[in-house]
Structures are given as structure tokens and as C-alpha cells.
Design a protein around this motif. Sequence first.
Motif, mmCIF file in Angstrom:
data_model
loop_
_atom_site.group_PDB
_atom_site.id
_atom_site.type_symbol
_atom_site.label_atom_id
_atom_site.label_comp_id
_atom_site.label_asym_id
_atom_site.label_seq_id
_atom_site.Cartn_x
_atom_site.Cartn_y
_atom_site.Cartn_z
ATOM 1 N N UNK A 44 9.669 -0.028 1.312
ATOM 2 C CA UNK A 44 10.103 -0.915 2.391
ATOM 3 C C UNK A 44 11.394 -0.345 2.955
ATOM 4 N N UNK A 45 11.262 0.470 3.964
ATOM 5 C CA UNK A 45 12.410 1.195 4.477
ATOM 6 C C UNK A 45 12.357 1.200 5.997
ATOM 7 N N UNK A 46 13.143 0.315 6.616
ATOM 8 C CA UNK A 46 13.137 0.193 8.083
ATOM 9 C C UNK A 46 13.462 1.514 8.773
ATOM 10 N N UNK A 47 14.336 2.302 8.149
ATOM 11 C CA UNK A 47 14.785 3.545 8.765
ATOM 12 C C UNK A 47 13.646 4.558 8.906
ATOM 13 N N UNK A 48 12.640 4.458 8.019
ATOM 14 C CA UNK A 48 11.570 5.463 8.020
ATOM 15 C C UNK A 48 10.250 4.956 8.589
ATOM 16 N N UNK A 49 10.164 3.662 8.866
ATOM 17 C CA UNK A 49 8.893 3.128 9.351
ATOM 18 C C UNK A 49 8.569 3.609 10.758
ATOM 19 N N UNK A 50 7.288 3.805 11.001
ATOM 20 C CA UNK A 50 6.763 4.231 12.304
ATOM 21 C C UNK A 50 7.404 5.525 12.812
ATOM 22 N N UNK A 51 7.730 6.404 11.898
ATOM 23 C CA UNK A 51 8.244 7.719 12.294
ATOM 24 C C UNK A 51 7.354 8.785 11.661
ATOM 25 N N UNK A 52 7.237 9.944 12.319
ATOM 26 C CA UNK A 52 6.457 11.024 11.692
ATOM 27 C C UNK A 52 7.245 11.619 10.524
ATOM 28 N N UNK A 53 6.629 11.657 9.371
ATOM 29 C CA UNK A 53 7.319 12.139 8.175
ATOM 30 C C UNK A 53 6.589 13.336 7.577
ATOM 31 N N UNK A 54 7.364 14.220 6.964
ATOM 32 C CA UNK A 54 6.793 15.260 6.109
ATOM 33 C C UNK A 54 7.360 15.022 4.721
ATOM 34 N N UNK A 55 6.605 15.375 3.720
ATOM 35 C CA UNK A 55 7.093 15.175 2.368
ATOM 36 C C UNK A 55 6.502 16.167 1.405
ATOM 37 N N UNK A 56 7.159 16.299 0.261
ATOM 38 C CA UNK A 56 6.618 17.081 -0.844
ATOM 39 C C UNK A 56 6.448 16.122 -2.009
ATOM 40 N N UNK A 57 5.245 16.090 -2.555
ATOM 41 C CA UNK A 57 4.961 15.240 -3.712
ATOM 42 C C UNK A 57 4.660 16.171 -4.880
#
Length: 140
Positions: A44-57
Motif C-alpha cells: 500500500x504505497x501511494x507514491x508508487x501506485x499507477x506508475x510504471x515500475x521495474x523491479x528485481x525479485x
Amino acid sequence: MAVVSVSMPDELIDRLDEFATNHEYTGRSEVVREGVRILITEFENDRLERRPLAGVVSVLYDYGTTSVERRLTRLRHEHEDHVASTAHSHVGDHCMELFVIEGELEDISAFVGTVRSIEDVRTVDYTLLPLDAVDRPETS
Ligand SMILES: [Zn+2]
């Protein structure tokens, strides 16, 4: 408050009790409640919602655990819209699978949650990067 019963390995119960004692919790229930709160609000992170994200899992599991390998392969196919690439390495006595993933927060949250639910996975870690902030740094 409702009372629920939860099954967990003996080793985890020992660690739970030790953690409760060392951190002066009133008991197992308080630690479990806190852990659940942290887990379910993690994405639950307003700063990251509805933004294009890249990640490493990164996923660590014991060498030769074919059930995990099969499950991760299936997951890669089920999430092929979001998994950009994978790499498999051996570190110590473990296998480490790295997923480069892209999507929105709920996509990545669903992926991480599913990986965490795989039996015999040791650890799951991730980093997230908002792609729309790469070229123009965020100003606050
Ligand atoms: Zn391996």
C-alpha cells in the motif's frame, strides 16, 4: 478478538517465541498480529501506485528442490507479460533465481506474493524502481 489457529513448523515457532521474548512482546499473538499488519500493508504505497515500475525479485531455495524449480518456471509463464528476464545462479548450497519484472504495483505485488507462498522457498527479496523517474529525477 477472534481466535485463529495457525500451523507452522516447530523451528519457526521456536524463532517466534525467541523473538517475542527478546523484543518484550506479550506473546506469540502480538508478534503474529504485527507481522500480518506489516505484510498486508507492504504494497500500500501511494507514491508508487499507477506508475510504471521495474523491479528485481530474488528467490533463494535449497539446491535441487525440483518442486520449487517447476513452480517458478510455471510462474514465469503465467506472468510472461511482466517478467522481462530470469537468471539462475548457484550460491553456497542454494539456487538463486532472479526475475527482472515490469508492471504496476499490483502486478508486482501479486507476483511477489505468489512466490512467497511457494513451499520450500527460503527467502524472497525485491527492489522497485519507478521508470517514469529515471530520466527526470523526482523533485519533492
Ligand atoms: Zn540451481
